[in-house]
Scaffold this motif. Sequence first.
Motif, PDB file in Angstrom:
ATOM      1  N   LEU A  93      39.249  36.613  47.540  1.00  0.00           N
ATOM      2  CA  LEU A  93      37.885  37.124  47.676  1.00  0.00           C
ATOM      3  C   LEU A  93      37.658  38.126  46.560  1.00  0.00           C
ATOM      4  N   SER A  94      36.527  38.022  45.877  1.00  0.00           N
ATOM      5  CA  SER A  94      36.286  38.944  44.767  1.00  0.00           C
ATOM      6  C   SER A  94      34.848  39.451  44.793  1.00  0.00           C
ATOM      7  N   LEU A  95      34.622  40.517  44.046  1.00  0.00           N
ATOM      8  CA  LEU A  95      33.284  41.085  43.924  1.00  0.00           C
ATOM      9  C   LEU A  95      32.427  40.207  43.036  1.00  0.00           C
ATOM     10  N   ASN A  96      31.160  40.134  43.321  1.00  0.00           N
ATOM     11  CA  ASN A  96      30.226  39.395  42.483  1.00  0.00           C
ATOM     12  C   ASN A  96      29.918  40.262  41.260  1.00  0.00           C
ATOM     13  N   PRO A  97      30.319  39.842  40.057  1.00  0.00           N
ATOM     14  CA  PRO A  97      30.092  40.673  38.870  1.00  0.00           C
ATOM     15  C   PRO A  97      28.616  40.938  38.592  1.00  0.00           C
ATOM     16  N   ALA A  98      27.739  40.009  38.943  1.00  0.00           N
ATOM     17  CA  ALA A  98      26.308  40.216  38.723  1.00  0.00           C
ATOM     18  C   ALA A  98      25.785  41.342  39.610  1.00  0.00           C
ATOM     19  N   VAL A  99      26.233  41.393  40.857  1.00  0.00           N
ATOM     20  CA  VAL A  99      25.805  42.458  41.762  1.00  0.00           C
ATOM     21  C   VAL A  99      26.330  43.801  41.265  1.00  0.00           C
ATOM     22  N   LEU A 100      27.573  43.829  40.800  1.00  0.00           N
ATOM     23  CA  LEU A 100      28.113  45.080  40.248  1.00  0.00           C
ATOM     24  C   LEU A 100      27.324  45.541  39.027  1.00  0.00           C
TER      25      LEU A 100
END
Length: 190
Positions: free
Chosen positions: A59-66
């Motif tokens: 599971l990873s963070l959405n780079p666009a949201v960051l």
Amino acid sequence: MLKSLVRGGAAMILSRWPAWEPRAVRTAFGAFRGVEEKSLAALVHHSSTRRRSAKRNALSLNPAVLAILDHLVPSFRRTPEIHVVSRGSSRDAVGQFLRRPDVRRRFHAIGISTASVAIHANDMETDGAGCYTGGIRGNILLKFNRMDVMPEGAVFIGDDEDEIIFRRRGGKSGIRFVNWRRWKGEQQKY
């Protein structure tokens, strides 16, 4: 495994219509019946090391949201309240994800403490012996009622489907919508 696939497919089909979405969410969460709490924790913390140079989490963070948060946070006089509103992930899974060291570091880099993030998600029932029952505690959070838990003046970061629902409901007074799939960077107006 087959039961989970069938439940997942049924949930996706049913979630298209507001009247059927509560059933869709119950169906999806029902796939966790009998799953141990520690198995969910293992999934949240699981990482793959196929390539020696790069460790990837399941599971990873959405780079666009960051990138959107990184752009928006400095525009506030003080660190804004961050609310994660998710109907598809359990409250426990989101909480464990936000406590993961790599996630905490990424949020800290943009000036947000993950400990202060409010989580609005469906809460899976447990049987007291460390297994999920497949049931959901409390009111079911749906894609069609998510705006009801968002604070006044929020920036709702979502995708195309979220935007359609947001516009169809006429938006909520004071909530601005940013589509992360169409985010163009700093020149973007929200």
